[in-house]
Design an enzyme around this catalytic site. Sequence first.
Site, mmCIF file in Angstrom:
data_model
loop_
_atom_site.group_PDB
_atom_site.id
_atom_site.type_symbol
_atom_site.label_atom_id
_atom_site.label_comp_id
_atom_site.label_asym_id
_atom_site.label_seq_id
_atom_site.Cartn_x
_atom_site.Cartn_y
_atom_site.Cartn_z
ATOM 1 N N GLU A 1 58.207 41.014 58.886
ATOM 2 C CA GLU A 1 58.582 42.115 60.016
ATOM 3 C C GLU A 1 58.099 41.839 61.232
ATOM 4 O OE1 GLU A 1 59.819 45.756 57.531
ATOM 5 O OE2 GLU A 1 58.145 45.434 57.161
ATOM 6 N N HIS B 1 51.804 48.422 61.114
ATOM 7 C CA HIS B 1 52.996 49.176 60.393
ATOM 8 C C HIS B 1 52.037 49.142 59.284
ATOM 9 C CE1 HIS B 1 56.657 48.992 58.170
ATOM 10 N NE2 HIS B 1 56.114 48.057 57.377
ATOM 11 N N HIS C 1 53.374 50.777 54.615
ATOM 12 C CA HIS C 1 54.210 51.950 54.073
ATOM 13 C C HIS C 1 53.400 52.587 53.340
ATOM 14 C CE1 HIS C 1 56.196 47.174 53.409
ATOM 15 N NE2 HIS C 1 56.340 47.644 54.788
ATOM 16 N N HIS D 1 60.886 54.317 54.138
ATOM 17 C CA HIS D 1 60.424 51.747 53.933
ATOM 18 C C HIS D 1 58.423 52.708 54.587
ATOM 19 C CE1 HIS D 1 60.078 47.929 56.476
ATOM 20 N NE2 HIS D 1 58.749 48.488 55.946
HETATM 21 ZN ZN LIG Z 1 57.329 47.134 56.042
#
Ligand SMILES: [Zn+2]
Length: 241
Positions: free
Chosen positions: A83, A102, A104, A174
């Site tokens: 990603e 980033h 989760h 996500h």
């Molecule tokens: Zn992710």
Amino acid sequence: MATDELAGAAPELLQDLVDANHILYHLRVVDGFGHVSIRHPHDPGLFIISRSMAPALVTQSDLMCIRLDGRPVSDYAPAPYLERFIHGEIYRAREDVVAVVHSHSAAIIPFGVVPGVTLRPISHMGGFIGEGAPVFEIRNTAGPGSDMLVRNNELGAALAKSLGKHNLVLMRGHGSTAVASLNVRQAVYRAVYAEMNARLQSEALRLGTPVYLTAAEAAGAALANDNQQDRAWNLWKREVG
Ligand SMILES: [Zn+2]
């Protein structure tokens, strides 16, 4: 790698990036997954991020340089994160952004999946959320059958568009992505307190209808916290040290 491509970056900056990885794990914003990057200090067309591995295990020798289109600079680069396009396309769209996280993190997920419920600043520590975090709907770009990952430039660009001028974007089903214009410490701060704000907001919604910060209160609190961020950073750094 930590090879020639990183030579121009101050060691202290690279150490902050390593510490950011460890702090985000220590505070359970990331687990085995999630990643944090900085824009290259001398080449805005590159960013620095770990090779694909659990953030808690990252050392300076794991850092690598990637172009904004997602291609590693070195022909001999190790496997990058799938990603990485989240980072590259946000840096491309937002010239002001110098760091990206980033994750989760769990408490935020519900705010990306219930239509009409927006993550909004409920305490002064969440002031950077402003008037509410936008939600990225991957189906609008990838259709109904994707694996939910931002695994190419098109999806990264769509995410960056959803982010717009905000500091935080939620990703339906996500996770979320926080950005910073000061440094990686600010990005870590925002990722940590986005998670806390989500927990507090969920609690408040169970009790009734919350009173959120106004836009002016949010802006004022965000500025005040930016001026204090090293206080938290130094504590977190000692905890992971
Ligand atoms: Zn992710």
